[in-house]
Write an enzyme that holds these catalytic residues in place. Structure first.
Site: not given
Ligand code: CP
Length: 307
Positions: A51, A129
């Protein structure tokens, strides 16, 4: 350090958070504005992602910019032993903005110290994040019509979960009440509970994922137990399936409740929840595109409204 970098959600104020939410809303209505013409964005992913990387890259493409980078560090010269410092300095020669994910906590902050190109932290170990937090806040705001005075229940891996750490910190502006649901091994770290105490944030800790907790919640924020953060695989096996949300558990939930999850999920949300209107995690991931368009424009000093 470039002041437009976004390393921790703590780097931005309440007003900037609200402005980014407004911009995300604007981009949701206007996703294809060509405001990045001539700009090159590098996406450096030293850890796997679906994502975050793809929504950042889609965001750039839809805004008319160009993307360079790697999704697998083993294809870059870091596999030959090149240091992170040298990698960042090299990429700074080519790109106007660097989006990076790294397994080491503090890697993005370190990157800001070796370049003047703005850095967006797309996840550093168990630490932060912030772009996920912006899409979470946008999702909460869209579904609840407000950010203030909500009860948010965080479930699962609260120890290593960088998304819950970032979200907790951002919510300090909005008078939340938190329920932390986790087993002994994966409890919210002391530093974040201290953060709550310092900022007058109410929280309670639970080992049981009980109906009382679910039915008091406005947001259920489920998380994956992250195998990659465990040094002892037996410890992971012991705790990996302790909390699973099933559709029947939502029968008496508040009408406004939404289930969020940063994804990917493994077993923590049963697939029978997916068709429940309270399931919002796929829409949440879609919101990431618009939130990241807003974050990219902020980093590059571009106002999409008056461009
Ligand atoms: N939510 C998220 O960080 O997903 P990914 O690890 O797929 O980027």
């Amino acid at each position: 350090m470039n002041t437009k970098s976004l390393v921790s959600i703590d780097d931005i104020s309440r007003d900037e958070i609200l402005e980014l939410i407004e911009k995300a809303k604007y981009f949701e209505a206007n996703p294809n504005l060509k405001v990045l013409d001539g700009k090159v964005v590098a996406t450096l992913f030293f850890e796997p992602s679906t994502r975050t990387r793809l929504s950042f890259e889609t965001a750039v493409n839809r805004l008319g910019g160009r993307v360079i980078g790697f999704s697998d560090a083993s294809t870059s010269s870091s596999a030959k032993g090149e240091t992170l410092k040298d990698t960042i300095k090299m990429v700074s020669n080519y790109a106007d903005l660097i989006v990076m994910r790294h397994h080491l906590e503090g890697a993005a902050r370190y990157a800001t110290e070796v370049t003047e190109v703005p850095i967006i932290n797309a996840g550093d170990g168990s630490n932060q994040h912030p772009s996920q937090t912006m899409l979470d806040l946008y999702s909460i705001s869209k579904t609840q019509g407000k950010l203030n005075d909500l009860t948010i229940t965080m479930v699962g891996d609260l120890k290593y979960g960088r998304t819950v750490h970032s979200l907790l910190m951002a919510m300090r502006y909005f008078n939340p009440t938190f329920n932390f649901v986790a087993c002994e091994e994966l409890q919210m770290p002391a530093e974040y509970k201290k953060f709550c105490d310092t900022h007058g944030i109410k929280y309670t800790e639970h080992k049981d994922f009980s109906p009382e907790v679910i039915n008091s919640s406005d947001i259920l924020y489920m998380t994956r137990v992250q195998r990659e953060r465990f040094t002892d695989i037996m410890e992971y096996e012991k705790v990996k399936n302790l909390y699973t949300l099933r559709n029947a558990m939502l029968a008496d939930a508040k009408p406004n409740l939404k289930v969020l999850h940063p994804l990917p999920r493994i077993n923590e949300i049963d697939q029978d929840v997916d068709d429940n209107p309270k399931a919002y995690y796929f829409d949440q991931a879609r919101n990431g595109l618009f939130a990241r368009q807003a974050i990219i424009c902020r980093a590059l000093g571009i106002d999409p409204v008056n461009n």
